[in-house]
Design a protein around this motif. Sequence first.
Motif, short mmCIF file in Angstrom:
data_model
loop_
_atom_site.label_atom_id
_atom_site.label_comp_id
_atom_site.label_asym_id
_atom_site.label_seq_id
_atom_site.Cartn_x
_atom_site.Cartn_y
_atom_site.Cartn_z
N ARG A 82 53.08 64.86 10.53
CA ARG A 82 54.07 64.24 11.42
C ARG A 82 53.35 63.97 12.72
NH1 ARG A 82 56.36 69.31 11.34
NH2 ARG A 82 58.24 68.67 10.27
N GLY A 83 53.80 62.96 13.38
CA GLY A 83 53.27 62.63 14.70
C GLY A 83 54.38 62.07 15.54
N ILE A 84 54.35 62.38 16.82
CA ILE A 84 55.37 61.87 17.73
C ILE A 84 54.75 61.72 19.11
CG2 ILE A 84 56.29 64.18 18.13
CD1 ILE A 84 59.08 62.83 18.36
N ILE A 85 55.00 60.58 19.72
CA ILE A 85 54.55 60.30 21.08
C ILE A 85 55.81 60.15 21.91
CG2 ILE A 85 53.18 58.77 22.56
CD1 ILE A 85 51.59 60.12 20.21
N PHE A 86 55.88 60.86 23.05
CA PHE A 86 57.08 60.84 23.87
C PHE A 86 56.73 61.03 25.33
CE2 PHE A 86 56.23 64.97 22.10
CZ PHE A 86 56.42 65.87 23.14
N ASP A 87 57.68 60.68 26.19
CA ASP A 87 57.43 60.82 27.63
C ASP A 87 58.06 62.10 28.16
OD1 ASP A 87 60.16 60.32 28.08
OD2 ASP A 87 59.82 58.22 28.63
N ALA A 88 57.93 62.30 29.47
CA ALA A 88 58.39 63.54 30.10
C ALA A 88 59.90 63.73 30.01
CB ALA A 88 57.95 63.60 31.56
N SER A 89 60.65 62.65 29.80
CA SER A 89 62.10 62.77 29.64
C SER A 89 62.49 63.09 28.20
CB SER A 89 62.79 61.47 30.08
OG SER A 89 62.56 60.45 29.12
N GLY A 90 61.51 63.07 27.29
CA GLY A 90 61.78 63.31 25.87
C GLY A 90 62.05 62.03 25.10
N ALA A 91 61.94 60.88 25.77
CA ALA A 91 62.15 59.60 25.08
C ALA A 91 60.98 59.32 24.14
CB ALA A 91 62.29 58.47 26.10
N VAL A 92 61.29 59.10 22.87
CA VAL A 92 60.26 58.89 21.85
C VAL A 92 59.74 57.46 21.92
CG1 VAL A 92 59.83 58.86 19.36
CG2 VAL A 92 61.24 60.67 20.36
N GLN A 93 58.42 57.32 21.97
CA GLN A 93 57.78 56.01 21.98
C GLN A 93 57.31 55.60 20.60
OE1 GLN A 93 54.70 56.28 24.92
NE2 GLN A 93 56.13 56.69 26.57
N ALA A 94 56.94 56.58 19.78
CA ALA A 94 56.50 56.31 18.40
C ALA A 94 56.61 57.61 17.63
CB ALA A 94 55.07 55.80 18.37
N PHE A 101 53.95 62.72 32.62
CA PHE A 101 53.02 62.80 31.49
C PHE A 101 53.55 62.06 30.28
CE2 PHE A 101 52.12 66.61 33.99
CZ PHE A 101 50.73 66.57 34.06
N VAL A 102 52.63 61.69 29.42
CA VAL A 102 52.93 61.22 28.08
C VAL A 102 52.42 62.31 27.15
CG1 VAL A 102 52.46 59.48 26.31
CG2 VAL A 102 52.74 58.79 28.69
N TYR A 103 53.21 62.66 26.13
CA TYR A 103 52.89 63.75 25.21
C TYR A 103 52.67 63.22 23.81
CZ TYR A 103 54.94 66.64 28.89
OH TYR A 103 55.21 67.25 30.09
N GLY A 104 51.81 63.90 23.08
CA GLY A 104 51.63 63.64 21.66
C GLY A 104 51.68 64.97 20.93
N LEU A 105 52.39 64.99 19.81
CA LEU A 105 52.47 66.20 18.99
C LEU A 105 52.21 65.80 17.54
CD1 LEU A 105 54.57 69.23 19.00
CD2 LEU A 105 54.85 67.78 17.01
#
Length: 144
Positions: A20-32, A107-111
């Motif tokens: 699984r992969g998820i890219i999201f911003d500091a507000s938790g909004a998912v970008q991909a 920040f932009v986050y990736g998990l």
Amino acid sequence: FVGEERAMQAALEAQKEWNRGIIFDASGAVQAKSGLPVQAKDVQAFTTAFNDRDATFGNGLVIEGTNYEVHRVYEEEGMIYGRTHSIDPQEGEGIALVRTPAAAGGFVYGLVTYRFPILSAKAVPDLQAFLKQWGTPETRNQKP
């Protein structure tokens, strides 16, 4: 940004080593996102994982009710990683959470999660490279 987000989505889906992969911003909004699901409440918790090292070690990271033990937290470098508990390491699942500064601040986050034979030594740098290439508007579409 719609075309860029589609390209980022396609690039994330092309990462076959990640469950699984998820890219999201500091507000938790998912970008991909790709692969196995991640709930919005879990994403929101990831945005605060770097705030309290002791709490992150103690609580781990949780996705869909599965607890991932945190083995390393590097606040300055923006990296957290660990695994699910398993007697046989080949049966566990790894997790990596990486953050990078965003152009507009924050920040932009990736998990990502991954299974053996992929280890954190590969997953973390791969995720860092992905975020460097796709995670912020000023770096999207640049070659790593």
